[in-house]
Enzyme design. Structure first.
Site, PDB file in Angstrom:
ATOM      1  N   HIS A  53      -5.719   3.809  -1.551  1.00 21.08           N
ATOM      2  CA  HIS A  53      -6.926   3.877  -1.257  1.00 21.08           C
ATOM      3  C   HIS A  53      -7.312   5.480  -1.684  1.00 21.08           C
ATOM      4  CE1 HIS A  53      -9.681   4.244   2.752  1.00 21.08           C
ATOM      5  NE2 HIS A  53     -10.204   4.349   1.562  1.00 21.08           N
TER       6      HIS A  53
ATOM      7  N   ASN B 221       0.941  -1.346   0.129  1.00 18.36           N
ATOM      8  CA  ASN B 221       0.078  -0.202   0.056  1.00 18.36           C
ATOM      9  C   ASN B 221       1.017   1.219  -0.065  1.00 18.36           C
ATOM     10  OD1 ASN B 221      -1.412   2.218   0.956  1.00 18.36           O
ATOM     11  ND2 ASN B 221      -3.041   0.779   1.707  1.00 18.36           N
TER      12      ASN B 221
ATOM     13  N   ARG C  24      -9.520   8.189  -0.951  1.00 16.94           N
ATOM     14  CA  ARG C  24     -10.540   8.477   0.206  1.00 16.94           C
ATOM     15  C   ARG C  24     -11.401   9.752  -0.291  1.00 16.94           C
ATOM     16  NH1 ARG C  24      -9.014   6.425   5.615  1.00 16.94           N
ATOM     17  NH2 ARG C  24     -10.783   7.902   6.519  1.00 16.94           N
TER      18      ARG C  24
ATOM     19  N   GLU D   5     -10.985  -9.547   2.557  1.00 21.70           N
ATOM     20  CA  GLU D   5      -9.554  -9.367   3.136  1.00 21.70           C
ATOM     21  C   GLU D   5      -9.853  -9.318   4.755  1.00 21.70           C
ATOM     22  OE1 GLU D   5      -7.060  -6.018   1.679  1.00 21.70           O
ATOM     23  OE2 GLU D   5      -6.332  -5.778   3.726  1.00 21.70           O
TER      24      GLU D   5
ATOM     25  N   THR E  39      -8.218   3.175   8.358  1.00 24.32           N
ATOM     26  CA  THR E  39      -9.379   2.363   8.408  1.00 24.32           C
ATOM     27  C   THR E  39      -9.706   1.564   9.412  1.00 24.32           C
ATOM     28  OG1 THR E  39      -8.914   1.825   5.954  1.00 24.32           O
ATOM     29  CG2 THR E  39     -10.745   0.711   6.997  1.00 24.32           C
TER      30      THR E  39
ATOM     31  N   HIS F  58       1.090   5.868   2.112  1.00 24.61           N
ATOM     32  CA  HIS F  58       1.757   6.632   3.043  1.00 24.61           C
ATOM     33  C   HIS F  58       3.040   7.593   2.406  1.00 24.61           C
ATOM     34  CE1 HIS F  58      -0.606   5.823   6.295  1.00 24.61           C
ATOM     35  NE2 HIS F  58      -0.622   4.533   6.047  1.00 24.61           N
TER      36      HIS F  58
ATOM     37  N   GLU G  14      -8.336   0.512  -2.705  1.00 28.13           N
ATOM     38  CA  GLU G  14      -9.126   0.460  -1.709  1.00 28.13           C
ATOM     39  C   GLU G  14     -10.225   1.644  -1.549  1.00 28.13           C
ATOM     40  OE1 GLU G  14      -7.212   0.723   1.957  1.00 28.13           O
ATOM     41  OE2 GLU G  14      -5.872  -0.907   1.628  1.00 28.13           O
TER      42      GLU G  14
ATOM     43  N   HIS H  78      -3.892  -4.966   7.495  1.00 23.68           N
ATOM     44  CA  HIS H  78      -4.082  -3.925   8.471  1.00 23.68           C
ATOM     45  C   HIS H  78      -2.956  -4.110   9.593  1.00 23.68           C
ATOM     46  CE1 HIS H  78      -5.609  -0.266  10.353  1.00 23.68           C
ATOM     47  NE2 HIS H  78      -6.065  -0.235   9.046  1.00 23.68           N
TER      48      HIS H  78
ATOM     49  N   ARG I 173      -7.024  12.903   1.343  1.00 23.05           N
ATOM     50  CA  ARG I 173      -6.086  13.122   2.368  1.00 23.05           C
ATOM     51  C   ARG I 173      -4.562  12.630   1.827  1.00 23.05           C
ATOM     52  NH1 ARG I 173      -7.303   9.573   7.796  1.00 23.05           N
ATOM     53  NH2 ARG I 173      -9.194  10.893   7.645  1.00 23.05           N
TER      54      ARG I 173
END
Ligand code: PXP
Length: 246
Positions: A45, A9, A47, A153, A103, A12, A72, A193, A51
């Site tokens: 993701h 992912n 969102r 998942e 999440t 970040h 995502e 996660h 963000r």
């Protein structure tokens, strides 16, 4: 060839870029490095509050990714429209709250069956695979099957946050049982996660889990070791422990 797959992912990397609202560091560059290091898919993701990942990132990633793009997303009308336009290889449906840091909790599939089933059908019709991010809970697993998803998942956050051996084992056992049950009713299982270099190995041993989706710990480790080394180290851990996943 490793069998247990790793999805990285890259949200970040975008979080860091958005700190200055500039062009650097670019999650698209990060995705290329992760792929060169041997990951099996790129996760991001989009969102509603944008963000971290921006629309541009998703569209460029779609063009440049050579492995698999796993998007995502929450079921908002706007984001569903973008997903159907971008056509990622897979969407992972997640719950989304504006105030959360990341999440929290899995999707309540049984409580939102009509809406989820309707959207799963739309994605499948468009040739997009669907995974539902859920807690390791029988009711949610059965609901995911009923909703028509191919994948679930399993949320490993409670396991990752568990304090003490007893609690950690309890949460690990839930993931183990949930995987077994999901596979027995014909679902395919991913997990993710909160997984990191210290806690991922017991999850790698669970028979039936096909892919781990990991973000924060890999991008964090990259600050110290570089992204390629951070991805390779996670793959190395997975390769050692997955031997018991057959
Ligand atoms: N899987 C899902 C569905 C997620 O929402 C996230 C967080 O974006 C992850 C995996 C990765 O979690 P982490 O960043 O804690 O590794």
């Amino acid at each position: 060839m490793h069998i247990l797959k790793l999805g990285v992912n890259v949200d970040h990397v975008a979080t860091l870029r958005q700190a200055r609202r500039g062009m650097f560091p670019d999650p698209v560059d990060a995705a290329a490095i992760c792929e060169l290091a041997g990951c099996d898919s790129i996760v991001c993701h989009l969102r509603e509050d944008r963000r971290h990942i921006q629309d541009r990132d998703l569209y460029v990633l779609r063009k440049t990714i050579k492995t698999k793009l796993n998007m995502e997303m929450a079921l908002s009308e706007e984001i569903v429209g973008i997903a159907l336009d971008v056509k990622p290889d897979q969407v992972t449906l997640v719950p989304e709250k504006r105030e959360e840091l990341t999440t929290e909790g899995g999707l309540d599939v049984s409580g939102n069956m009509d809406r989820i089933k309707d959207n799963v059908g739309k994605f499948i019709k468009a040739g997009i695979g669907v995974s539902l991010f859920i807690e390791p809970d029988e009711k949610q697993i059965e609901a995911s099957k009923e909703a028509g998803a191919e994948y679930i998942e399993l949320h490993t956050g409670r396991y990752a946050d568990a304090v003490g051996e007893k609690d950690r084992y309890k949460e690990l056992n839930k993931i183990y049982k949930a995987t077994k049950y999901a596979v027995s009713i014909g679902l395919r299982v991913n997990a993710g996660h909160g997984l990191n270099y210290k806690n991922a190995h017991p999850i790698c041993k669970i028979k039936g889990i096909e892919e781990l989706n990991i973000g924060y710990s890999i991008i964090g480790m990259a600050v110290f070791k570089g992204l390629e080394a951070a991805v390779r180290e996670m793959l190395w851990i997975m390769k050692i422990y997955e031997k018991e996943n057959h």
